[in-house]
Design an enzyme around this catalytic site. Structure first.
Site, PDB file in Angstrom:
ATOM      1  N   LEU A 144      -6.030   4.876  -4.128  1.00 36.85           N
ATOM      2  CA  LEU A 144      -6.825   3.716  -3.411  1.00 36.85           C
ATOM      3  C   LEU A 144      -5.958   2.981  -2.912  1.00 36.85           C
ATOM      4  O   LEU A 144      -5.221   3.230  -3.746  1.00 36.85           O
ATOM      5  CB  LEU A 144      -7.839   2.600  -4.690  1.00 36.85           C
ATOM      6  CG  LEU A 144      -9.221   4.016  -5.165  1.00 36.85           C
ATOM      7  CD1 LEU A 144     -10.187   2.773  -5.761  1.00 36.85           C
ATOM      8  CD2 LEU A 144      -9.814   5.075  -3.882  1.00 36.85           C
ATOM      9  N   SER A 145      -6.570   2.756  -1.789  1.00 35.90           N
ATOM     10  CA  SER A 145      -5.951   0.986  -1.640  1.00 35.90           C
ATOM     11  C   SER A 145      -5.368   0.600  -2.252  1.00 35.90           C
ATOM     12  O   SER A 145      -6.560   0.238  -3.545  1.00 35.90           O
ATOM     13  CB  SER A 145      -6.028   0.975   0.230  1.00 35.90           C
ATOM     14  OG  SER A 145      -7.062   0.164  -0.513  1.00 35.90           O
ATOM     15  N   PRO A 146      -4.225  -0.519  -2.647  1.00 37.76           N
ATOM     16  CA  PRO A 146      -4.686  -1.757  -3.826  1.00 37.76           C
ATOM     17  C   PRO A 146      -5.671  -2.529  -3.498  1.00 37.76           C
ATOM     18  O   PRO A 146      -6.385  -3.135  -4.079  1.00 37.76           O
ATOM     19  CB  PRO A 146      -3.046  -2.336  -2.673  1.00 37.76           C
ATOM     20  CG  PRO A 146      -2.091  -1.263  -2.249  1.00 37.76           C
ATOM     21  CD  PRO A 146      -3.523  -0.432  -1.633  1.00 37.76           C
ATOM     22  N   ASP A 172      -8.810  -2.060  -2.200  1.00 37.20           N
ATOM     23  CA  ASP A 172     -10.186  -1.057  -2.787  1.00 37.20           C
ATOM     24  C   ASP A 172     -10.072  -0.807  -4.487  1.00 37.20           C
ATOM     25  O   ASP A 172     -10.640  -1.158  -5.069  1.00 37.20           O
ATOM     26  CB  ASP A 172      -9.896   0.090  -2.313  1.00 37.20           C
ATOM     27  CG  ASP A 172     -10.509   1.041  -0.746  1.00 37.20           C
ATOM     28  OD1 ASP A 172     -11.429  -0.425  -0.033  1.00 37.20           O
ATOM     29  OD2 ASP A 172     -10.454   2.114  -0.308  1.00 37.20           O
ATOM     30  N   ALA A 173      -8.371  -0.689  -5.054  1.00 37.43           N
ATOM     31  CA  ALA A 173      -8.505  -0.421  -6.442  1.00 37.43           C
ATOM     32  C   ALA A 173      -8.956  -2.040  -6.768  1.00 37.43           C
ATOM     33  O   ALA A 173      -9.643  -2.016  -7.781  1.00 37.43           O
ATOM     34  CB  ALA A 173      -7.598  -0.666  -7.090  1.00 37.43           C
TER      35      ALA A 173
END
Length: 250
Positions: free
Chosen positions: A60-62, A64-65
């Site tokens: 995941l992109s930072p 989204d995380a």
């Protein structure tokens, strides 16, 4: 450049009003601590706010995380289950927040499980348990869980996961069919009511929750077995009265 400096810059970008996906310090501190380069093969782009593909799964992109963990809100000592571990980045963040010994993760593809274990060990979270499982069945031998994160899209959370939730627990999942974007929703407690789940404002775009036969490299891609089991269980639980009794005729 020093990875610690890159992590600091990444978090600053996520806290900036242009994105504003980090609220409060706990998740921000965790993201400053977890070495993302241990999970992303290209160190040059490890701290860019973008997703990466690895072994047929997604890191995941930072941002989204951060959205998922902000909603999950794991606390120190919470027992946490992550469904769809991928190669381990989100799992590592949960471990930083709750403690590595308290975090369990399941992933359906065996090569990805091996990769996640190796990555987590290299990043300093080797005490996390990562098992090869159909995520929809959860990890009942370690239940109940205070927090369950489903890192894959599903219309409703699988019943087995809801049943493994502690009485005051929380389950977070992206609600949707796995096409386009989904809304991040939250279930508090094990008595799941599709009409009563908490709808968050955050949106995310994830692939659907896989079942046995759908993982990368599998021969068959068939989700009917799990769906049939789930529908049969729900029908059985919905029957009341005469449907459970034998009729006696004089």
């Amino acid at each position: 450049m020093d990875p610690a400096v890159l992590r600091e810059d990444m978090v600053d970008g996520l806290e900036h009003e242009a994105k504003a996906v980090l609220e409060g310090e706990r998740v921000a501190v965790a993201m400053r601590e977890v070495p993302r380069e241990a999970f992303v093969p290209d160190e040059r782009t490890a701290y860019a706010d973008r997703e990466h593909d690895r072994l047929g799964t997604r890191v995941l992109s930072p941002s989204d995380a951060a959205r998922l963990l902000r909603e999950l809100d794991p606390r120190p000592g919470d027992s946490v289950l992550v469904v769809g571990a991928g190669v381990g980045y989100t799992v590592a963040l949960a471990a930083e927040l709750a403690g590595a010994r308290n975090v369990h993760a399941v992933e359906i593809a065996r090569p990805v499980v091996y990769e996640a274990r190796e990555n987590l060990g290299r990043a300093g979270y080797g005490e996390v348990l990562v098992d090869c499982r159909d995520g929809a069945r959860g990890l009942p031998e370690y239940a109940p869980f205070d927090r369950i994160l489903v890192e894959a899209a599903t219309v409703d959370p699988p019943g087995a996961l809801v049943e493994q939730l502690a009485d005051d627990g929380r389950l977070v999942y992206p609600k949707g069919p796995g096409r386009g974007s989904q809304r991040i929703e939250r279930v508090d407690g094990p008595d799941f009511d599709p009409e009563g789940s908490e709808e968050g404002e955050a949106r995310i775009s994830l692939s659907p929750l896989l079942v046995s036969g759908e993982q990368s490299g599998a021969i068959e891609r068939d989700r009917t077995a799990r769906e049939d089991d789930e529908h049969a269980r729900r029908r059985a639980e919905s029957r009341t009265g005469w449907e459970h009794d034998w009729l006696e005729w004089e």
